[in-house]
Design an enzyme around this catalytic site. Structure first.
Site, short mmCIF file in Angstrom:
data_model
loop_
_atom_site.label_atom_id
_atom_site.label_comp_id
_atom_site.label_asym_id
_atom_site.label_seq_id
_atom_site.Cartn_x
_atom_site.Cartn_y
_atom_site.Cartn_z
N UNK A 16 -51.08 -18.60 51.20
CA UNK A 16 -50.33 -17.35 51.11
C UNK A 16 -49.27 -17.22 52.19
N ASP A 89 -57.49 -10.28 42.99
CA ASP A 89 -56.74 -9.06 42.69
C ASP A 89 -57.44 -8.22 41.63
OD1 ASP A 89 -54.72 -9.52 44.51
OD2 ASP A 89 -53.48 -10.63 43.09
#
Length: 343
Positions: A16, A89
């Site tokens: 990320u 998520d």
């Protein structure tokens, strides 16, 4: 043999940490407007982890996608981490993933196809654990290796957990320690001890499924997952969205042992400094290197959750009984001064 391929040497930034920084992202999406579809419950207007679209009175879709570059060298492990990161998520919203599609960007001229096969196998392993079905995917030949998923989940619209609904008096809980971006930078530089590499990898391969299920059962008031913008970035999103202040006890924020020594050695990803540059204006009470692990871009990070005090205590107790990591790190206060205050 695929286990001899050093995937981290083939990319500019790992995991990320390779994502567009918060300032650039805000500028890019500034003019995108929310759809006026009445069934759209959560769209692009906020900093939520996934979109929510109602398809029935008691049923809605959870939609998300996430793609990362390698942050470990083993292809299978990279695939599993990338899948866990994408699934997270859905879990952060309180949903249950049901289907997924592979998204693979692969340098076919420099890597054998068996490397891609191992990456896909790692992703499938995570999906199997999650109880989600792989239904297809798409590949692109690219100079830099990337892998991720587009994930669809299901949720009761009445039980959606958003990131902008924390309330004064709530307690703040996190479910994984910080520092994976810093460790990944050390892996890429071949300057990490095997024990530390294994520990960071273990955390990144853990799904947030069990923590999310318990979070919903214990009536979380708000939640997000800690990923590319680091702990401070995602905590800021929560505090700003709810118009409150998060008072954080810095000594209680868990960091993977060995990470401070890597910081001392200069093994800090560029994304960490981008996050600090963007978010430090929202922070007071503490500054300098002690906060670097909290700016560190996380991959497949833990859930950051707020609960009413009694519900937080129930969550922590049940997490301990179920063998889940969880730490209470602070309290939500009425807005005043900066969104984040460290003590």
């Amino acid at each position: 043999m695929t286990d001899k391929v050093r995937l981290t040497t083939m990319v500019q930034a790992a995991g990320u940490a390779a994502k567009l920084g918060p300032a650039g992202l805000e500028e890019a999406i500034h003019d995108i407007t929310r759809s006026d579809d009445p069934n759209l419950i959560v769209g692009v207007e906020g900093a939520e982890d996934a979109g929510i679209y109602r398809i029935g009175d008691n049923l809605a879709l959870v939609e998300t996608t996430d793609i990362i570059t390698p942050l470990v060298d083993d292809p299978f492990t990279f695939g599993r981490i990338a899948a866990a990161n994408a699934l997270s998520d859905v879990y952060a919203m309180g949903g249950r993933p049901v289907t997924a599609m592979n998204l693979a960007f692969f340098p076919a001229c420099s890597l054998p196809t068996k490397v891609l096969a191992a990456i896909l196998a790692g992703g499938s392993d995570a999906l199997k654990e999650a109880g989600a079905c792989l239904v297809g995917g798409h590949t692109v030949e690219d100079n830099e290796l990337k892998f991720g998923l587009a994930v669809t989940g299901l949720i009761d619209p009445a039980r959606v957990v958003r990131n902008c609904t924390a309330r004064p008096g709530d307690l703040i809980v996190i479910t994984k320690p910080l520092g994976t971006g810093i460790v990944s930078t050390a892996i890429k530089a071949e300057m990490v001890e095997p024990v530390l590499e294994a520990e960071a990898t273990r955390w990144m391969t853990i799904l947030n499924a069990q923590a999310a299920e318990l979070m919903v059962a214990c009536r979380a008031t708000a939640a997000t997952d800690v990923t590319g913008f680091g702990f401070i970035g995602h905590a800021c999103e929560m505090a700003l969205g709810a118009k409150v202040t998060f008072r954080i006890e810095l000594a209680r924020v868990p960091v993977i042992p060995g990470v401070p020594a890597l910081i001392d050695d200069g093994l800090v990803p560029a994304g960490c400094y981008r996050n600090r540059q963007h978010y430090e204006q929202h922070v007071s009470g503490k500054s300098g290197d002690p906060l670097l692990p909290l700016f560190d871009p996380q991959t497949s990070g833990g859930l950051l959750i707020t609960f009413a005090p009694d519900d937080a205590r129930t969550f922590l107790s049940r997490a301990g009984e179920e063998g889940l990591f969880a730490a209470c790190i602070g309290e939500v206060e009425p807005a005043g001064g900066t969104p984040l205050v460290f003590v």
